[in-house]
Design a protein around this motif. Structure first.
Motif, PDB file in Angstrom:
ATOM      1  N   LEU A  11      -1.078  34.388  -5.087  1.00 57.31           N
ATOM      2  CA  LEU A  11      -1.132  33.300  -6.066  1.00 57.31           C
ATOM      3  C   LEU A  11       0.265  32.850  -6.490  1.00 57.31           C
ATOM      4  O   LEU A  11       0.491  31.659  -6.749  1.00 57.31           O
ATOM      5  N   LEU A  12       1.204  33.787  -6.579  1.00 60.14           N
ATOM      6  CA  LEU A  12       2.550  33.464  -7.066  1.00 60.14           C
ATOM      7  C   LEU A  12       3.504  33.011  -5.964  1.00 60.14           C
ATOM      8  O   LEU A  12       4.597  32.531  -6.265  1.00 60.14           O
ATOM      9  N   ARG A  13       3.089  33.151  -4.730  1.00 62.23           N
ATOM     10  CA  ARG A  13       3.982  32.782  -3.628  1.00 62.23           C
ATOM     11  C   ARG A  13       4.214  31.275  -3.621  1.00 62.23           C
ATOM     12  O   ARG A  13       3.287  30.485  -3.779  1.00 62.23           O
ATOM     13  N   GLU A  14       5.467  30.863  -3.498  1.00 60.64           N
ATOM     14  CA  GLU A  14       5.823  29.454  -3.442  1.00 60.64           C
ATOM     15  C   GLU A  14       7.030  29.286  -2.523  1.00 60.64           C
ATOM     16  O   GLU A  14       7.720  30.267  -2.216  1.00 60.64           O
ATOM     17  N   PRO A  15       7.275  28.088  -2.067  1.00 60.87           N
ATOM     18  CA  PRO A  15       8.439  27.869  -1.199  1.00 60.87           C
ATOM     19  C   PRO A  15       9.721  28.335  -1.892  1.00 60.87           C
ATOM     20  O   PRO A  15       9.932  28.089  -3.080  1.00 60.87           O
ATOM     21  N   GLY A  16      10.561  29.037  -1.176  1.00 59.86           N
ATOM     22  CA  GLY A  16      11.831  29.498  -1.732  1.00 59.86           C
ATOM     23  C   GLY A  16      11.760  30.831  -2.418  1.00 59.86           C
ATOM     24  O   GLY A  16      12.746  31.288  -3.001  1.00 59.86           O
ATOM     25  N   SER A  17      10.587  31.507  -2.394  1.00 67.01           N
ATOM     26  CA  SER A  17      10.483  32.815  -3.051  1.00 67.01           C
ATOM     27  C   SER A  17      10.293  33.913  -2.016  1.00 67.01           C
ATOM     28  O   SER A  17       9.663  33.705  -0.974  1.00 67.01           O
ATOM     29  N   GLU A  48       4.812  29.989 -13.191  1.00 66.11           N
ATOM     30  CA  GLU A  48       5.069  29.274 -11.947  1.00 66.11           C
ATOM     31  C   GLU A  48       5.665  27.900 -12.230  1.00 66.11           C
ATOM     32  O   GLU A  48       5.526  27.361 -13.341  1.00 66.11           O
ATOM     33  N   ASN A  49       6.282  27.338 -11.220  1.00 69.43           N
ATOM     34  CA  ASN A  49       6.769  25.962 -11.276  1.00 69.43           C
ATOM     35  C   ASN A  49       5.576  25.035 -11.084  1.00 69.43           C
ATOM     36  O   ASN A  49       5.049  24.905  -9.977  1.00 69.43           O
ATOM     37  N   ALA A  84       4.201  21.617  -5.090  1.00 67.93           N
ATOM     38  CA  ALA A  84       2.998  21.086  -4.445  1.00 67.93           C
ATOM     39  C   ALA A  84       1.937  22.156  -4.239  1.00 67.93           C
ATOM     40  O   ALA A  84       0.738  21.844  -4.133  1.00 67.93           O
ATOM     41  N   THR A  85       2.337  23.437  -4.192  1.00 71.16           N
ATOM     42  CA  THR A  85       1.374  24.518  -3.962  1.00 71.16           C
ATOM     43  C   THR A  85       0.765  25.060  -5.258  1.00 71.16           C
ATOM     44  O   THR A  85      -0.102  25.938  -5.214  1.00 71.16           O
TER      45      THR A  85
END
Length: 650
Positions: free
Chosen positions: A249-255, A571-572, A576-577
Motif C-alpha cells: 500500500l505504501l509503495r510509490e515511485p521513488g521509494s 503518503e503523497n 498517481a498511485t
C-alpha cells in the motif's frame, strides 16, 4: 421507607436515591439528545433497562463498604453519638459526590454528547486546568453552593422520612446482617463479572449507547482500561501478511525499503531541484471544516482563512485521526495511524521516535514546539522535548512539577502576554512568541520548523476584548472568529519579515469541535481543513482526494522535492498511485475509510462494515468487504506492533 425498620434503612435509602436521581438524569439527557439523536421509540426500553442495571451497580459500589461496616458494628454502638455522626457524615459526603457527578455529567454531555470516558479521567489528573476552566465557564461559587444546598436538602428529606431513626433504633440480629451483606456482595460480584461498559454498545445508535450508560460506572471503566492491548482485544491477521500488505500500500515511485519485512523504513527519492523553506505549522484547537464559508458555513466567521485558502493549497477532503488534541499531535508529528487507548504523546517509551521534526533535524533545521498553555498538560513537553524539539510555553505558576526533557524549555515572559485563561495565553500572544523566535533564528542563519499549538478556540471561549464584534466568552462562534482574526494579525506581521518569502505556513486543525453524532464514528465530525500557505513555486489549488492528517508532510515534502528517509505511514496524495483512504478513531473504535466505505474495528475482535454517504451523512451496515478489512488491519495492527517493538524509534 418509613416502615422499613432495620439497620440497613440508610443503605437502602441511599440506594433508592441513586436509582431515582440516575433515572432523572438519564431522562433529562434523553430529552436533550432527542432532536439530533435519530432515536426511535423501540430504543427507549433498552436505554432504561440497561441503565437500571448500570445504576444498580453504581449503588452497590457506593454502599458495599458501608454494608461491611453495618455487619461488623456492635449493637451497643448502633444508637450512639459516634454512629450517628459517622452515618450522617458518610451519607452527606456520598450524596455530595453523587450530586456533583450528576452536575458534571451535564457539562460533559454538553461538550462531548457522551458519558464519562478517558477524557474525564484525564481531567481528574489535570485538576488545575480543569478547575480554572470550570471557574471561567460557569459561576463556580454558585455551583458549589448549589451542590451543597441540594445535598443538604436531600439529607434532610431522607431524615424526615425516618431512615436514620429506623437504622439507629433497629435491633437487627447478626445472622440477618450477615445474610444481607452476603446478598449485596454476591449481586455486586455478579455485576463485576457479568456486566461491562461494552454491553451498552450493542445498539447501532451511539446516543442509545451513551444514554444506557451510567456516568460514574463509565468513569471507573475508563480509568481501569485507559490503554488497550491491540493483540488482546482486536481482530488479528498474521503479522508478516500484514506488513506485506502495508508495504504494498505504501509503495510509490521513488521509494525503496531499507529493512526487513516487519518494517516500513524506506528511502524516498526525488531528482528535481530541492526547496528548503522554513516551516511554521499552526495547529488550530478544535477547528472543524464546517466553520469555514468554503465548506458551507453561512455565519462568515472565518474571513481570513477563507481568503488565504483561495491563495494556497487547500485540502478539501482531509480527516483528523481522532477527537483529542494529543491524537492530532500524534498524527501531525509521527504520521502514524491511531492505536487503541491513549495517544502515543501520553504513553511511556515515546522518546527518540522517528518524527517529522527528526526529518527536518536531519536536514539542518531547528525544531520548536510552541504552546500557549503549560506543556506539562497531557505530557506535551516531555513528548516533544524528548523527541528533539525545543519548548516554548507558558508555565503554570501553580505547577511545581518539572518536565524531564532533553532539550531547552523557555517560558513566555509575562511582558509578552496580553490575555490568558485556564488553557493558556491567547492566540495573538503565542504568535508573538513564534515570531520572536523566528527573528532570532533567521538572524543566526538557521532554518526553522515550528509546531505551534493554539488554545483560544476552547471553552470557556474567552479572548481579548475589542478584537472582534462578538463578546468574549459568549459562544464558540466568537472563539472561532477571534481565532481567525489572530491568524490575520499573525500574517500581517510576518509578511513584513525578511524570512517570510522563504517560509511556508501550514494551518491545520488538531480535531473537530465536536465528535458527537448518532453513529459510533460520525465521519463528518472528523472533517478538518488544511491550508499550505506560501509554498514556493506552487499555484493555488484544491486537493480533493480523501486523505488524513498523516498525509500532510509526505505531500508537502514531495512538492518541495525532498529526498529523505521515512518511517511515516502517510503518503503523497498527489502521486498517481495514491489510493484514497483515511483513519478515524475514538479511544476504542478504529475506523478505516475509503470512498463510500467504512470499516470499524472494536474490542472483542469485532469488525463491522458500512456504506456511507457523505452528502447525506448516512451509514448503513453491509456485508464484510474482505479488501477493506485487509487494508485496515495492515494499518492498525502494524502501527501497534511497531510502537510496542520500538519500530517507530529513530
Amino acid at each position: 421507607m418509613r416502615s422499613f425498620k432495620s439497620r440497613y434503612a440508610v443503605l437502602f435509602g441511599f440506594g433508592a436515591l441513586v436509582l431515582s436521581l440516575s433515572f432523572l438524569v438519564r431522562t433529562a439527557l434523553l430529552i436533550w439528545a432527542l432532536p439530533q439523536s435519530g432515536l426511535h421509540i423501540s430504543d427507549i426500553p433498552a436505554i432504561y433497562g440497561k441503565g437500571f442495571i448500570y445504576d444498580l451497580g453504581v449503588a452497590l459500589f457506593f454502599t458495599i463498604a458501608y454494608a461491611a461496616y453495618l455487619l461488623l458494628l456492635p449493637q451497643r454502638i448502633n444508637n450512639t453519638r459516634f454512629n450517628r455522626i459517622f452515618t450522617y457524615t458518610g451519607f452527606f459526603l456520598a450524596t455530595m459526590i453523587l450530586v456533583f457527578s450528576f452536575f458534571a455529567e451535564f457539562t460533559f454531555w454538553g461538550e462531548y454528547a457522551g458519558r464519562f470516558d478517558f477524557i474525564a479521567v484525564d481531567y481528574l489528573i489535570y485538576t488545575y486546568e480543569v478547575i480554572e476552566n470550570i471557574n471561567e465557564s460557569y459561576p463556580l461559587p454558585l455551583l458549589i453552593g448549589g451542590v451543597l444546598l441540594f445535598t443538604a436538602l436531600l439529607t434532610w428529606r431522607m431524615a424526615r422520612r425516618g431512615i436514620f431513626r429506623n437504622s439507629f433504633q433497629s435491633r437487627t440480629p447478626f445472622g440477618k446482617r450477615l445474610l444481607t451483606f452476603l446478598l449485596l456482595l454476591g449481586v455486586l460480584l455478579l455485576h463485576v463479572f457479568l456486566v461491562s461498559n461494552t454491553w451498552a454498545e450493542k445498539s447501532k445508535n451511539r446516543y442509545a449507547q451513551e444514554l444506557s450508560k451510567a456516568g460514574v460506572y463509565s468513569f471507573v471503566s475508563a480509568f481501569l482500561n485507559n490503554e488497550l492491548a491491540y493483540d488482546k482485544y482486536y481482530l488479528m491477521e498474521d503479522e508478516d501478511n500484514n506488513f506485506h500488505q502495508l508495504r504494498t500500500l505504501l509503495r510509490e515511485p521513488g521509494s525503496q525499503y531499507l529493512e526487513n519485512s516487519r518494517s516500513i523504513y524506506r528511502n524516498i527519492t526525488d531528482t528535481a531541484a530541492i526547496e528548503m523553506p522554513n516551516i511554521m505549522m499552526v495547529t488550530i484547537e478544535s477547528f472543524s471544516a464546517d466553520f469555514m464559508d468554503r465548506f458551507g458555513n453561512t455565519q462568515h466567521i472565518t474571513p481570513v482563512l477563507d481568503s488565504i485558502a483561495k491563495q494556497s493549497i487547500l485540502f478539501t477532503n482531509l480527516y483528523a485521526t481522532g477527537t483529542r488534541t494529543v491524537r492530532g499531535m500524534e498524527a501531525l508529528s509521527l504520521a502514524v495511524p491511531p492505536t487503541p487507548g491513549q495517544s502515543i504523546v501520553r504513553r511511556k517509551n515515546n522518546e527518540n521516535l522517528f518524527t517529522i521534526g527528526h526529518i527536518f533535524e536531519q536536514a539542518g533545521y531547528e525544531s520548536t514546539f510552541f504552546y500557549g498553555g503549560d506543556g506539562y498538560f497531557d505530557n506535551m513537553n516531555k513528548y516533544f522535548g524528548n523527541n528533539g524539539y525545543d519548548i516554548v510555553d507558558h508555565k503554570n505558576p501553580n505547577n511545581l512539577v518539572e518536565d524531564n526533557i532533553a532539550t531547552t524549555r523557555t517560558s513566555i515572559p509575562k511582558s509578552d502576554i496580553q490575555f490568558e485563561n485556564a488553557w493558556g495565553i491567547c492566540d495573538e500572544d503565542i504568535y508573538t512568541a513564534a515570531i520572536k523566535s523566528a527573528d532570532q533564528k533567521y538572524a543566526a542563519g538557521k532554518r526553522f520548523y515550528d509546531f505551534i499549538m493554539t488554545t483560544s478556540n476552547h471553552r470557556p471561549f474567552t479572548y481579548p476584548a475589542g478584537k472582534i464584534d462578538i463578546a468574549s466568552g459568549s459562544s464558540r462562534e466568537g472563539a472561532v472568529k477571534y481565532t481567525d482574526y489572530a491568524i490575520g494579525e499573525f500574517l500581517k506581521k510576518i509578511s513584513t519579515k525578511p524570512w517570510f518569502k522563504n517560509t511556508i505556513v501550514i494551518f491545520v486543525a488538531d480535531h473537530c469541535a465536536s465528535s458527537a453524532g448518532k453513529n459510533e464514528i460520525e465521519i463528518s465530525k472528523y472533517h478538518i481543513p488544511c491550508i499550505l500557505y506560501n509554498v514556493p513555486g506552487q499555484a493555488p489549488r484544491e486537493i480533493t482526494q480523501m486523505c488524513s492528517q498523516i498525509d500532510i508532510y509526505p505531500t508537502l515534502l514531495s512538492l518541495l522535492h525532498w529526498t529523505y528517509k521515512s518511517k511515516l505511514y502517510g503518503e503523497n496524495v498527489l502521486d498517481a498511485t495514491y489510493q484514497p483512504r483515511a483513519m478515524v478513531s475514538t479511544y476504542q473504535k478504529l475506523g478505516y475509510l475509503e470512498p463510500g466505505k467504512l470499516l470499524i474495528l472494536s474490542p472483542q475482535q469485532k469488525a463491522q462494515c458500512f456504506s456511507w454517504n457523505d452528502a447525506k451523512n448516512e451509514q448503513h451496515p453491509v456485508p464484510m468487504d474482505s479488501s477493506l478489512l485487509k487494508n485496515s488491519l495492515a494499518y492498525y495492527q502494524t502501527a501497534y506492533y511497531l510502537f510496542k517493538n520500538n519500530g517507530m524509534k529513530q
